[in-house]
Design an enzyme around this catalytic site. Structure first.
Site, PDB file in Angstrom:
ATOM      1  N   GLY A 129       6.215  -4.253  -8.810  1.00  0.00           N
ATOM      2  CA  GLY A 129       4.717  -4.153  -9.169  1.00  0.00           C
ATOM      3  C   GLY A 129       3.855  -3.236  -8.645  1.00  0.00           C
ATOM      4  O   GLY A 129       2.812  -2.580  -9.301  1.00  0.00           O
ATOM      5  N   ASP A 130       4.339  -2.581  -7.586  1.00  0.00           N
ATOM      6  CA  ASP A 130       3.615  -1.725  -6.843  1.00  0.00           C
ATOM      7  C   ASP A 130       3.938  -0.418  -7.656  1.00  0.00           C
ATOM      8  O   ASP A 130       2.928   0.537  -7.628  1.00  0.00           O
ATOM      9  CB  ASP A 130       3.974  -1.280  -5.249  1.00  0.00           C
ATOM     10  CG  ASP A 130       4.006  -2.760  -4.552  1.00  0.00           C
ATOM     11  OD1 ASP A 130       3.028  -3.559  -4.859  1.00  0.00           O
ATOM     12  OD2 ASP A 130       4.807  -2.756  -3.712  1.00  0.00           O
ATOM     13  N   LYS A 165      17.193   0.453  -9.438  1.00  0.00           N
ATOM     14  CA  LYS A 165      17.624   0.896  -8.205  1.00  0.00           C
ATOM     15  C   LYS A 165      17.251   0.051  -6.887  1.00  0.00           C
ATOM     16  O   LYS A 165      16.135  -0.562  -6.824  1.00  0.00           O
ATOM     17  CB  LYS A 165      17.202   2.443  -8.061  1.00  0.00           C
ATOM     18  CG  LYS A 165      17.742   3.474  -8.869  1.00  0.00           C
ATOM     19  CD  LYS A 165      17.077   4.672  -8.702  1.00  0.00           C
ATOM     20  CE  LYS A 165      17.530   5.565  -9.901  1.00  0.00           C
ATOM     21  NZ  LYS A 165      16.581   6.593 -10.173  1.00  0.00           N
ATOM     22  N   GLY A 178       0.684  -1.378   0.144  1.00  0.00           N
ATOM     23  CA  GLY A 178      -0.114   0.159  -0.045  1.00  0.00           C
ATOM     24  C   GLY A 178       0.863   1.264   0.021  1.00  0.00           C
ATOM     25  O   GLY A 178       0.735   2.243  -0.901  1.00  0.00           O
ATOM     26  N   GLU A 236      -2.478  -7.244   1.323  1.00  0.00           N
ATOM     27  CA  GLU A 236      -1.608  -7.315   2.622  1.00  0.00           C
ATOM     28  C   GLU A 236      -2.443  -7.060   3.770  1.00  0.00           C
ATOM     29  O   GLU A 236      -1.778  -6.880   4.833  1.00  0.00           O
ATOM     30  CB  GLU A 236      -0.342  -6.519   2.478  1.00  0.00           C
ATOM     31  CG  GLU A 236       0.736  -7.558   1.560  1.00  0.00           C
ATOM     32  CD  GLU A 236       1.981  -6.720   1.600  1.00  0.00           C
ATOM     33  OE1 GLU A 236       3.009  -7.446   1.219  1.00  0.00           O
ATOM     34  OE2 GLU A 236       2.114  -5.638   1.895  1.00  0.00           O
ATOM     35  N   GLY A 266      15.868  -0.951  -3.306  1.00  0.00           N
ATOM     36  CA  GLY A 266      14.785  -0.567  -2.346  1.00  0.00           C
ATOM     37  C   GLY A 266      13.475  -0.275  -2.880  1.00  0.00           C
ATOM     38  O   GLY A 266      13.213   0.289  -4.062  1.00  0.00           O
TER      39      GLY A 266
HETATM   40  O1  RIB Z   1       5.672  -5.399  -3.265  1.00  0.00           O
HETATM   41  C1  RIB Z   1       6.853  -5.453  -2.451  1.00  0.00           C
HETATM   42  C2  RIB Z   1       6.386  -5.227  -1.210  1.00  0.00           C
HETATM   43  O2  RIB Z   1       6.019  -6.469  -0.604  1.00  0.00           O
HETATM   44  C3  RIB Z   1       7.503  -5.017  -0.274  1.00  0.00           C
HETATM   45  O3  RIB Z   1       7.952  -3.691   0.009  1.00  0.00           O
HETATM   46  C4  RIB Z   1       7.188  -5.713   1.189  1.00  0.00           C
HETATM   47  O4  RIB Z   1       6.833  -4.811   2.157  1.00  0.00           O
HETATM   48  C5  RIB Z   1       6.064  -6.643   0.785  1.00  0.00           C
HETATM   49  O5  RIB Z   1       5.054  -6.061   1.218  1.00  0.00           O
END
Ligand code: RIB
Length: 321
Positions: free
Chosen positions: A259-260, A293, A57, A155, A295
């Protein structure tokens, strides 16, 4: 809140109708980079360690904010140091944090991440994220109604996300679902979603999959079901054919949060009026740049960097935002 009260509230708070909402987790990522994955019972020596900001999120919200979007994050954090740092960081990134509820005497979410061979494996301990339940959503419904598009993932408890999807459906707000990490969910949630973004594994959970080939499932849901496939890029059906938008060619350092980034940047593009294909092309570039990168959040691109890439690579994409 009545409709006119809602409008008044928006005016009073100077809220932009084009705001993006993200309902989801906040985690602290504990990351080890290694060349070799340990087998059960084995110890291996890794080569890099870091503690960084994560959670699907929070990651999506930062992806949106870095691209210039006004973004509400609806989330639950703990009252530990990790959570306090995470909230401060989100604020620095420009994410609206007033709908983040801190849960007393509770730790925030933790993700134990191992990066090896350009890929990652993750164990998540949800902590305060489990408190993002139906009651929380009822309390913060007005913050969802401020948005024109909202994203959610798994999540946090699925029944909370289902309620978010109903609020979006009933208020003509676009809802983008990323059913990750994979778990069972009601068909209504899929039906309420404007877009559903899955990977090759998650596509097998889509209704009508029935052991078909993934690309045939995409044909069933044109302009709605989107499948990401790592280095192969992204696939969707425009109603006539299945289209592949290849991933950009970059040197991959860390795929965590790609993906996020994809989901967040897709929402930004759709919210700015791009059609599905162009929005996916934009999201593909943003996700690709992220992988260069280290992180989840620290590696996410800002809008200027994305525009520079589009120009330098002569990509036919008209970005007016
Ligand atoms: O999608 C990546 C994320 O999945 C990470 O940042 C980790 O916190 C997990 O939730």
């Amino acid at each position: 809140m009545l409709y006119y009260e809602h409008k008044e509230y928006m005016k009073r708070e100077n809220i932009n109708m084009n705001r993006i909402g993200v309902v989801g987790s906040i985690n602290t990522d504990i990351v080890c980079k290694t060349d070799v994955l340990p087998k059960v019972g084995e110890t291996v020596i890794g080569n890099e360690f870091m503690i960084s900001f994560g959670g699907k999120g929070a990651n999506e919200a930062v992806a949106c904010a870095r691209l210039g979007a006004s973004t509400n994050l609806l989330a639950c954090a703990g009252d530990d140091m990790f959570s306090k740092n995470a909230i401060a960081h989100l604020q620095e990134e420009g994410v609206h944090i007033t709908a983040i509820k801190q849960i007393k005497n509770t730790n925030g979410g933790i993700a134990n991440i191992t990066i090896a061979n350009n890929n990652n494996s993750i164990i998540v301990v949800p902590g305060a994220n489990s408190s993002l339940d139906v009651n929380y959503i009822k309390k913060y419904t007005s913050r969802i109604k401020e948005c024109s598009i909202v994203g959610g993932q798994f999540e946090i408890p699925v029944d909370a996300i289902l309620l978010v999807s109903r609020i979006c459906r009933d208020n003509n707000i676009k809802f983008v679902l990323n059913p990750s990490p994979i778990k069972d969910y009601p068909i209504e949630l899929f039906d309420n979603s404007t877009y559903v973004i899955v990977n090759e594994i998650e596509v097998c959970e889509i209704k009508g999959y029935n052991k078909k080939k993934p690309l045939d499932v995409l044909k069933q849901y044109p302009d709605k079901l989107i499948m990401t496939k790592g280095a192969d890029g992204v696939y969707f059906s425009d109603g006539k054919e299945v289209i592949n938008i290849p991933a950009i060619n970059v040197k991959v350092v860390d795929t965590t949060g790609a993906g996020d980034t994809f989901l967040g940047s897709f929402m930004v593009a759709i919210n700015n009026g791009l059609n599905t294909r162009d929005a996916l092309t934009f999201a593909n570039i943003c996700a690709g740049l992220k992988t260069t990168k280290l992180g989840a959040q620290t590696g996410m691109p800002k809008l200027a960097e994305v525009k520079k890439y589009i120009k330098a690579n002569k990509i036919n994409l008209d970005i007016k935002f």
